[in-house]
Design an enzyme around this catalytic site. Sequence first.
Site, mmCIF file in Angstrom:
data_model
loop_
_atom_site.group_PDB
_atom_site.id
_atom_site.type_symbol
_atom_site.label_atom_id
_atom_site.label_comp_id
_atom_site.label_asym_id
_atom_site.label_seq_id
_atom_site.Cartn_x
_atom_site.Cartn_y
_atom_site.Cartn_z
ATOM 1 N N GLY A 261 0.739 -1.230 -0.084
ATOM 2 C CA GLY A 261 0.125 -0.044 -0.039
ATOM 3 C C GLY A 261 0.799 1.183 -0.076
ATOM 4 O O GLY A 261 0.764 2.145 -0.633
ATOM 5 N N ALA A 262 1.834 1.235 0.934
ATOM 6 C CA ALA A 262 2.619 2.505 1.223
ATOM 7 C C ALA A 262 3.610 2.641 -0.185
ATOM 8 O O ALA A 262 3.816 3.885 -0.731
ATOM 9 C CB ALA A 262 3.418 2.186 2.034
ATOM 10 N N ASN A 263 4.069 1.746 -0.808
ATOM 11 C CA ASN A 263 4.784 1.461 -1.944
ATOM 12 C C ASN A 263 4.275 2.089 -3.236
ATOM 13 O O ASN A 263 4.638 2.908 -3.881
ATOM 14 C CB ASN A 263 5.525 0.187 -2.248
ATOM 15 C CG ASN A 263 6.390 -0.563 -1.373
ATOM 16 O OD1 ASN A 263 6.895 0.209 -0.190
ATOM 17 N ND2 ASN A 263 6.441 -1.614 -1.372
ATOM 18 N N THR B 234 1.471 -8.187 -16.521
ATOM 19 C CA THR B 234 2.771 -7.924 -16.613
ATOM 20 C C THR B 234 3.346 -9.215 -16.709
ATOM 21 O O THR B 234 3.029 -10.072 -16.300
ATOM 22 C CB THR B 234 3.359 -7.321 -15.096
ATOM 23 O OG1 THR B 234 3.048 -8.063 -14.045
ATOM 24 C CG2 THR B 234 2.422 -5.788 -15.035
ATOM 25 N N SER C 131 10.304 -8.678 -17.122
ATOM 26 C CA SER C 131 10.914 -7.936 -17.799
ATOM 27 C C SER C 131 10.468 -8.106 -19.315
ATOM 28 O O SER C 131 11.048 -7.517 -20.246
ATOM 29 C CB SER C 131 12.580 -8.297 -17.970
ATOM 30 O OG SER C 131 12.366 -9.952 -18.349
ATOM 31 N N ASP D 7 17.788 -4.018 -7.602
ATOM 32 C CA ASP D 7 17.012 -4.601 -6.506
ATOM 33 C C ASP D 7 15.543 -4.614 -7.312
ATOM 34 O O ASP D 7 15.065 -3.556 -7.264
ATOM 35 C CB ASP D 7 17.099 -3.735 -5.295
ATOM 36 C CG ASP D 7 15.998 -4.530 -4.167
ATOM 37 O OD1 ASP D 7 15.647 -5.511 -4.561
ATOM 38 O OD2 ASP D 7 16.081 -4.014 -3.131
ATOM 39 N N ASP E 4 4.908 -2.717 -7.483
ATOM 40 C CA ASP E 4 4.343 -1.706 -6.691
ATOM 41 C C ASP E 4 4.381 -0.203 -7.422
ATOM 42 O O ASP E 4 3.684 0.587 -7.524
ATOM 43 C CB ASP E 4 4.682 -1.580 -5.379
ATOM 44 C CG ASP E 4 4.328 -2.619 -4.548
ATOM 45 O OD1 ASP E 4 3.382 -3.431 -4.999
ATOM 46 O OD2 ASP E 4 4.974 -3.157 -3.563
ATOM 47 N N ALA F 285 12.461 1.941 -10.968
ATOM 48 C CA ALA F 285 12.358 1.321 -9.470
ATOM 49 C C ALA F 285 13.578 0.353 -9.112
ATOM 50 O O ALA F 285 14.352 0.430 -8.172
ATOM 51 C CB ALA F 285 11.172 0.757 -9.245
#
Length: 272
Positions: free
Chosen positions: A41-43, A202, A205, A225, A231, A261
């Site tokens: 959620g936060a991400n 998705t 890659s 990473d 997210d 990201a």
Amino acid sequence: MADVVVLGSLNIDVVVRAQRLPTAGQTVTGTSVERRPGGKGANQAAAAARAGVVTRLIGCVGDGDEGPAYRAALAERNVDVDGVRVPPDVATGHALVTVDDAGENTIVVVPGANEQVGDAEVQALRLQPADVLLLQLEVPVTAVRDAVRQARAVGCTVLLNPSPWQRLEDELLDACDTVIVNAVEAEELREAGFDMARAVVTAGSGDVRWGDVVVPAERVEDPVDTTGAGDAFAGALAAALAGGAEHRAALAAGVRAGAVAVLHDGAQDWRF
């Protein structure tokens, strides 16, 4: 421009780096350990706010030092956290993340305060017809279901990222405008008879698909990473839709955010 409203989890990620990931029953030597912000959620809220739209996050953190500190840090990054509750006598959620030299990871989540998400958070949504509601499954499914019902009553757009994956009842899935899944999850939805025109699929890659619209992935030569890349994609996608983007442009925004990201440690590119 509409708002993005995210109902979801907030975790502290304890990230251990190692040359390779351990197999079952195996011990490997790590090279570093860090504490970073996380939780789907936060991400996703952080990614949407980074894209420039008004973003509200609804969820729960623990009442120790970490929870209020996390809440304050998100506010500094333009996420409205008025709807992030601090219930007493409960710890902030944690995720134990191991990352190898290729940027791949394994994750174990301890929900903590995220399990407290319920009626109070659903009432705090205060959805408007133009809003985009973004949901995941690191909080109780009952809260997700109630949030979707509120969204349907108001008439706003609902995006569901059913992660960690679990098979949901058809009624809940059918009430969402779009679900965001990976290729394996998409196959399960297809076999269950889900309308795949309403699925964003998705493939790591690989290319990203939304019905008949396909957007190629951006090649990243040296990923650092992969934690939180999905997210970042979901948050940027929601932000683009809130800004009025069509499917192709929204997918492209998500792909770009996911590619950026993986060039940084952690899911939100900052540390505690």
